[in-house]
Design a protein around this motif. Structure first.
Motif, mmCIF file in Angstrom:
data_model
loop_
_atom_site.group_PDB
_atom_site.id
_atom_site.type_symbol
_atom_site.label_atom_id
_atom_site.label_comp_id
_atom_site.label_asym_id
_atom_site.label_seq_id
_atom_site.Cartn_x
_atom_site.Cartn_y
_atom_site.Cartn_z
ATOM 1 N N TYR A 134 -2.460 5.411 -3.141
ATOM 2 C CA TYR A 134 -3.560 6.394 -2.709
ATOM 3 C C TYR A 134 -2.854 7.733 -2.898
ATOM 4 N N HIS A 148 1.040 -1.125 -0.053
ATOM 5 C CA HIS A 148 -0.040 -0.127 0.027
ATOM 6 C C HIS A 148 0.708 1.149 -0.131
ATOM 7 N N THR A 186 -3.788 2.140 14.572
ATOM 8 C CA THR A 186 -4.534 1.280 14.079
ATOM 9 C C THR A 186 -4.466 -0.194 14.287
ATOM 10 N N ASP A 195 -7.613 2.243 4.043
ATOM 11 C CA ASP A 195 -7.927 1.862 4.963
ATOM 12 C C ASP A 195 -7.294 0.780 5.957
ATOM 13 N N ALA A 254 -7.270 -0.552 8.668
ATOM 14 C CA ALA A 254 -7.809 -1.755 9.472
ATOM 15 C C ALA A 254 -8.413 -2.872 8.580
ATOM 16 N N ALA A 255 -8.740 -2.338 7.380
ATOM 17 C CA ALA A 255 -9.215 -3.390 6.473
ATOM 18 C C ALA A 255 -8.192 -4.178 5.676
ATOM 19 N N SER A 256 -6.927 -3.265 5.501
ATOM 20 C CA SER A 256 -5.694 -3.935 4.871
ATOM 21 C C SER A 256 -5.238 -4.991 5.638
ATOM 22 N N THR A 315 -9.423 6.140 -0.275
ATOM 23 C CA THR A 315 -8.465 6.327 0.769
ATOM 24 C C THR A 315 -7.848 4.996 1.526
ATOM 25 N N HIS A 349 -0.153 6.755 12.502
ATOM 26 C CA HIS A 349 -1.556 6.297 11.991
ATOM 27 C C HIS A 349 -1.501 4.768 11.920
ATOM 28 N N CYS A 395 1.256 5.436 -0.489
ATOM 29 C CA CYS A 395 0.565 6.631 -0.184
ATOM 30 C C CYS A 395 1.303 7.750 -0.383
#
Length: 323
Positions: free
Chosen positions: A169, A142, A209, A180, A182-184, A178, A205, A144
């Protein structure tokens, strides 16, 4: 002046390329075309930029190749001379003095790996992704950034065997969605590890999380590229005593332990001067440090038997150092 006696290698800059807005990459090779020391994913090298400045840069080339090192440098808006020096003074054909690779951010054996990169934090994670893809490990990356123009190595990743593992992102691309966290990462699993590198706020962050979701600290791995800025107005003065001589020095609010000792002819090996690299790590014999670094892990801080004199201070009135 920063000192470092581990810069034992000389390399030539064989290519320099603008990878993204404000980001330049440098390919380094032995001047006599000899193999360079092997390294593992997550490793970095120290680079002497000039007589006064040494900085650490992650290796972002393929760890299985030993004929080239590749590093990438973001030009910091408030550079203290390191990133600006690399961008303004280092060109193709130049010789650089570097250290052998070191790794404070290694990959751990895992069934699944989740990689989070913020901006220039892509550099060590790119090398990790290459390694994980070659070992058929289940992983995702991921990435960003503030804008797509500031995202380095997108073309390299698109041409790589792990292109389908990448999610990007960026603030200027609403269709990208955006991140996420927690979902990742999903629910905590004992054979899954999370790696994050980038700006301090981004790292915090991701870590917060994950910890809120119950992820154990030992499965969360970080690498910071810059230290936390602290207003010297919030500092108290304290004393440092050298165990070998008994000499005692007062550390005022606006100076670091390293600065005061250097002014008195006592040199400590330093590099980043922000508490990120661990080069200046010094043993504490008495007293309680006020840890300001991003290098020591939580259990190492709790032991209070070592600290980073380039940025950390004291909670007690005096620290006795093994110097």
């Amino acid at each position: 002046m920063s000192t470092n006696d581990t810069l034992s290698l000389f390399v030539r800059v064989v290519s320099r390329r603008e990878e993204a807005e404000g980001i330049a990459s440098f390919e380094l090779a032995d001047p006599h075309e000899r193999a360079l020391p092997a390294f593992s994913a997550g490793a970095h090298i120290d680079v002497r930029i000039n007589d006064e400045i040494i900085r650490q840069y992650s290796l972002c080339g393929h760890s299985a190749k030993n004929d080239r090192y590749r590093i990438a440098v973001l030009r910091e808006a408030e550079s203290r001379g390191g990133s600006a020096g690399m961008h303004d003074s280092i060109h193709e054909g130049d010789l650089l003095q570097i250290s052998a690779p070191k790794n404070h951010f290694p990959l751990e054996p895992a069934r699944r790996v989740v990689l989070f990169a913020g901006g220039i934090g892509i550099t060590p994670l790119l090398c990790m992704a290459e390694h994980l893809a070659n070992t058929d490990t289940d992983f995702e990356l991921h990435y960003c950034a503030r804008s797509r123009a500031r995202m380095a190595f997108l073309d390299d990743i698109a041409a790589s065997p792990f292109a389908d593992r990448l999610s990007t992102y960026c603030d200027d691309d609403p269709e990208a969605g955006t991140l996420d966290v927690a979902a990742s990462v999903g629910e905590p699993e004992p054979d899954t590890h999370v790696y994050v590198c980038g700006p301090a706020g981004f790292i915090d962050h991701v870590l917060t999380t994950c910890k809120d979701a119950g992820w154990p600290t030992e499965q969360l791995h970080t690498e910071y590229f810059s230290g936390v800025q602290v207003d010297s107005a919030d500092n108290d003065s304290f004393e440092v005593k050298l165990a070998s001589s008994g000499a005692t020095f007062t550390i005022p609010a606006d100076k670091t332990v390293h600065q005061v000792l250097a002014e008195n002819g006592i040199e400590i090996m330093v590099s980043c001067e922000e508490g990120v690299c661990g080069t200046c790590l010094t043993r504490v014999l008495e007293g309680e440090p006020d840890h300001r670094d991003l290098y020591l892990e939580e259990h190492e801080r709790a032991a209070n038997d070592q600290f980073t004199p380039c940025c950390s201070r004291a909670k007690s009135k005096c620290l006795v150092l093994d110097l």
